[in-house]
Enzyme design. Structure first.
Site, mmCIF file in Angstrom:
data_model
loop_
_atom_site.group_PDB
_atom_site.id
_atom_site.type_symbol
_atom_site.label_atom_id
_atom_site.label_comp_id
_atom_site.label_asym_id
_atom_site.label_seq_id
_atom_site.Cartn_x
_atom_site.Cartn_y
_atom_site.Cartn_z
ATOM 1 N N GLY A 60 3.858 5.913 8.419
ATOM 2 C CA GLY A 60 5.252 6.045 7.999
ATOM 3 C C GLY A 60 6.105 4.888 8.478
ATOM 4 C CG HIS A 100 -0.329 0.300 2.517
ATOM 5 N ND1 HIS A 100 0.011 -0.682 3.428
ATOM 6 C CD2 HIS A 100 0.035 1.467 3.094
ATOM 7 C CE1 HIS A 100 0.542 -0.114 4.503
ATOM 8 N NE2 HIS A 100 0.578 1.182 4.315
ATOM 9 N N GLY A 118 -6.096 -29.770 -1.057
ATOM 10 C CA GLY A 118 -7.194 -30.536 -1.637
ATOM 11 C C GLY A 118 -8.396 -30.686 -0.731
ATOM 12 C CB SER A 130 3.448 1.196 6.536
ATOM 13 O OG SER A 130 2.278 1.270 7.285
ATOM 14 C CG ASP A 172 0.142 -4.058 3.101
ATOM 15 O OD1 ASP A 172 0.249 -3.430 2.037
ATOM 16 O OD2 ASP A 172 0.184 -3.513 4.225
#
Length: 456
Positions: free
Chosen positions: A208, A103, A263, A210, A133
């Site tokens: 910030g 992002h 599966g 992030s 992300d």
């Protein structure tokens, strides 16, 4: 005279009265805590990232979905320039590879990276995975860059000390500390959208941060900061490094994350089912079906079994199962604790990349529709560029898609917030969200877009 001065200095030293500079040096050495050592070691590999691009915004936003859809007919989207700030960590100093949050760089036409020594470079986006992300960037500096040391998030302990480094609010290299508050957390990332398997910490994580690293006291990266729980104070979240490692490897090798598959068709337990199987809690998942020739089928696992844990950690529900698979790569071994016919046993199987040929069947059963590449006539009718979306070509009678009012010719723009332009990508995204409580499709008809939510 010099003799008596020498004797006096010797006596001062013997009494512990060292000169001030020596005293400061000794005192400073005592203040070098494990946190200081980790910051000195990892700090040079933490970078500041700015991403600039043009975004389209709706000039009328009321917060009411019905009103917003109505006014879309009268207000055309506006374009404006937007800059995102974030952090990143250098994972390969020789190749200049940097990992950050997707992002942070989403929609960016120009990405710049500032190193700890203040040098600035243009970065190239090598790959991004909005579902986890995570994104991988590359810069081309001269020489080798410092890089972080990768740890193992599987060994994290509740209460273990952690260190977060980032650039909150554009302030370079801010350090905060905390502990592992909880593991395997699931948090909302949007309406009906969730991200699971996260590390929760009380280390302060602000805008910030992030993309910055979360480190243990050995200086190893155990996570990458990603989300802030806006409705509470002192709570932050990070993506486990084991998932980061798997996603980055897939992005570099294949350009996308390959979903893995055992599966199984699963159902959440409820108190009534748990009681039927003699369980004291509704933790775990019930096996509704096993695909022939799948990894699970080869172990003899059958319908009616209950899976209690995956790789030694208890399973909460099917969404938790799906989240755990995100950290497992194709051909990796997986351990399941199952309850079958009143007996508990552990089985080991090898995960497999999701077979793409099962995509049409999954879409038909889960959603009740068949997608196709966007043709020229349909693109012209919706006034969108060819190849910018998919279109619905067939609906199953009585399906949820049909009951919701979907029509052949509707455009499919996003799956759980991630853009789709190719049928193959649509099937791969469905495979990654097939066990989540809800699948959100963003569809367009004419100028109007709407999100349709399909619950399990």
């Amino acid at each position: 005279m010099s003799r008596w001065l020498s004797i006096g200095l010797a006596l001062l030293l013997a009494c512990g009265l060292a000169p001030p500079a020596w005293a400061d040096q000794a005192k400073g050495a005592g203040r070098v805590t494990p946190v200081v050592r980790v910051v000195r070691q990892a700090g040079p590999a933490v970078v500041n990232i700015s991403s600039t691009g043009r975004v389209r915004v709706n000039p009328f936003r009321s917060g009411d979905e019905m009103l917003d859809r109505f006014f879309q007919e009268f207000f055309q989207p506006l374009e404006r320039e937007q800059t995102n700030l974030g952090s990143g960590l250098i994972v390969d100093g020789k190749r200049g590879l940097i990992v950050t949050n997707s992002h942070v760089v989403a929609g960016g036409s120009e990405i710049r990276v500032q190193l700890a020594d203040r040098r600035v470079f243009k970065a190239r986006l090598l790959g991004a995975d909005p579902s986890s992300d995570l994104a991988v960037l590359q810069i081309k500096p001269q020489g080798t860059l410092p890089q972080v040391k990768m740890g193992d998030s599987a060994g994290l302990m509740i209460g273990e000390s952690l260190i977060a480094i980032g650039n909150p609010f554009g302030l370079q290299h801010t350090v905060t500390t905390g502990v592992v508050s909880a593991l395997n957390r699931r948090v909302p990332t949007g309406r009906g959208e969730w991200m699971g398997g996260l590390i929760q910490t009380d280390a302060s994580i602000n805008p910030g941060n992030s993309g910055g690293p979360l480190l243990n006291l050995d200086g190893e990266v155990v996570g990458i900061n990603t989300a802030i729980f806006q409705r509470a104070q002192g709570i932050g979240f990070a993506i486990p490094v084991n998932r980061l490692r798997r996603v980055v490897e897939d992005l570099l090798a294949h350009g996308r994350v390959r979903p893995v598959w055992l599966g199984l068709t699963l159902q959440d337990l409820n108190p009534r089912l748990a009681s039927h199987f003699g369980l004291t809690s509704a933790l775990g998942v019930l096996v509704l079906g096993v695909r022939p020739q799948s990894p699970a089928a080869k172990t003899g696992l059958g319908r009616g079994a209950v899976i209690l844990s995956l790789d030694g950690l208890p399973l909460e529900d099917a969404a938790d199962y799906q989240s755990r698979l995100e950290s497992i790569a194709p051909r990796e071994s997986v351990r399941l604790l199952v309850l079958s016919q009143g007996r508990r046993r552990e089985i080991s199987l090898r995960a497999q990349a999701y077979p793409l040929e099962l995509g049409p069947e999954l879409s038909w059963e889960l959603l009740g529709l068949t997608p196709a590449e966007l043709d020229g006539d349909t693109a012209h009718r919706h006034q969108v560029p060819p190849g910018s979306a998919l279109m619905v070509v067939k609906l199953r009678a009585g399906s949820r898609a049909a009951r919701m009012g979907l029509q052949p010719g509707d455009l499919i723009r996003r799956v759980n917030g991630e853009p789709v332009k190719k049928v193959q990508d649509f099937y791969l995204l469905l495979a990654r969200v097939r066990h989540l409580p809800q699948v959100a499709l963003t569809l367009q008809r004419g100028h109007t877009s709407r999100v349709f939510r399909f619950g399990r």
